[in-house]
Design a protein around this motif. Structure first.
Motif, short mmCIF file in Angstrom:
data_model
loop_
_atom_site.label_atom_id
_atom_site.label_comp_id
_atom_site.label_asym_id
_atom_site.label_seq_id
_atom_site.Cartn_x
_atom_site.Cartn_y
_atom_site.Cartn_z
N GLU A 88 45.05 -12.86 20.84
CA GLU A 88 46.45 -13.09 20.45
C GLU A 88 46.56 -14.34 19.57
N ILE A 89 45.85 -15.39 19.93
CA ILE A 89 45.92 -16.63 19.16
C ILE A 89 45.30 -16.45 17.78
N ILE A 90 44.15 -15.78 17.72
CA ILE A 90 43.50 -15.55 16.43
C ILE A 90 44.37 -14.68 15.53
N SER A 91 44.99 -13.68 16.12
CA SER A 91 45.80 -12.74 15.35
C SER A 91 47.14 -13.32 14.94
N ARG A 92 47.87 -13.87 15.90
CA ARG A 92 49.25 -14.29 15.64
C ARG A 92 49.38 -15.73 15.16
N HIS A 93 48.43 -16.57 15.53
CA HIS A 93 48.52 -17.97 15.09
C HIS A 93 47.69 -18.21 13.83
N LEU A 94 46.44 -17.72 13.83
CA LEU A 94 45.58 -17.92 12.67
C LEU A 94 45.78 -16.85 11.60
N GLY A 95 46.42 -15.74 11.99
CA GLY A 95 46.75 -14.71 11.01
C GLY A 95 45.63 -13.75 10.68
N SER A 96 44.58 -13.71 11.50
CA SER A 96 43.48 -12.79 11.24
C SER A 96 43.79 -11.41 11.81
N LYS A 97 43.50 -10.38 11.04
CA LYS A 97 43.70 -9.01 11.49
C LYS A 97 42.37 -8.30 11.74
N GLU A 98 41.27 -9.06 11.69
CA GLU A 98 39.94 -8.47 11.85
C GLU A 98 39.37 -8.78 13.23
N LEU A 99 40.13 -8.49 14.27
CA LEU A 99 39.67 -8.82 15.62
C LEU A 99 38.44 -8.02 16.03
N ASN A 100 38.29 -6.83 15.47
CA ASN A 100 37.11 -6.03 15.82
C ASN A 100 35.82 -6.68 15.32
N ALA A 101 35.93 -7.51 14.29
CA ALA A 101 34.76 -8.25 13.82
C ALA A 101 34.51 -9.47 14.69
#
Length: 232
Positions: free
Chosen positions: A201-214
């Motif tokens: 959640e932090i990586i996606s919503r705070h840092l803005g990354s959409k590549e969580l599968n990586a």
């Protein structure tokens, strides 16, 4: 690591300049780019002189390892050198013997951690609008004391999340309980939340990354399973 240790291990500026020129002249584009970025980073770290740093807003960092490390992170952040992600590690938590209760080894460690995080947040002030701090450990402790008045390696533990973007003041996740029937293998706190959902959640919503599968390959990175701890 200590900011003061970021330097090229050379005996003179001339030798250090030779290293820099060597990387600049290489025909390998990837190596040349990496070398240039490395020396630029070293130069920026040199300019962020720890001896001249003064915490703001009345913050007073504890003189322990985590406190001093967070102070240096605050300094780097305020130097605007492009800091995006950093980490601090702190040891001493593996208390198999004489762990203590309200006083003792564990209480001292928790006090140091709490005071250090509080000082960092106070020092950063409005900059906390753009900062999220996460604490975590690779394993927990047993729910019961061992024969040496300590605890042994356990299963689940807890994470703390700090920042202006955090919907704080509450516990996220399901509390499994400490009754014998609720403990993992009859000895450890049961796991109910995966750390990857919190970090995801932090990586996606705070840092803005959409590549969580990586970032977390093979894990179910469905946003609907996030703990929803960040403000919209």
């Amino acid at each position: 690591p200590d900011v003061r240790q970021f330097r090229v291990f050379a005996q003179s500026p001339a030798v250090e300049g030779g290293f820099e020129a060597l990387y600049a002249q290489t025909v390998d584009e990837a190596l040349r780019g990496t070398g240039t970025e490395t020396f630029e980073a070293i130069d920026m770290l040199r300019k962020a002189d720890p001896s001249r740093f003064q915490p703001e807003h009345g913050a007073d960092y504890p003189r322990n390892r985590v406190g001093q490390a967070l102070q240096q992170i605050a300094q780097l952040h305020k130097a605007d050198i492009g800091l995006e992600v950093t980490f601090v590690d702190t040891g001493g938590w593996d208390n198999h013997v004489n762990e203590g209760g309200a006083q003792g080894q564990l209480a001292n460690l928790l006090r140091d951690l709490g005071q250090s995080l509080a000082a960092f947040a106070q020092d950063m002030g409005d900059r906390m609008d753009d900062i999220v701090v996460v604490t975590m450990s690779e394993f927990g402790r047993t729910a019961h004391e061992n024969g040496n008045r300590g605890t042994d390696h356990g299963h689940a533990n807890c994470m703390f999340v700090l920042g202006a973007a955090v919907k704080g003041g509450k516990v996220y996740g399901k509390w499994p309980g400490l009754g014998p029937e609720h403990l993992n293998e009859g000895r450890d706190l049961a796991l109910t939340s995966d750390f990857r959902s919190v970090l995801g959640e932090i990586i996606s919503r705070h840092l803005g990354s959409k590549e969580l599968n990586a970032v977390f390959p093979g894990f179910d990175n469905d946003p609907r399973k996030f703990p929803n701890l960040l403000k919209a």
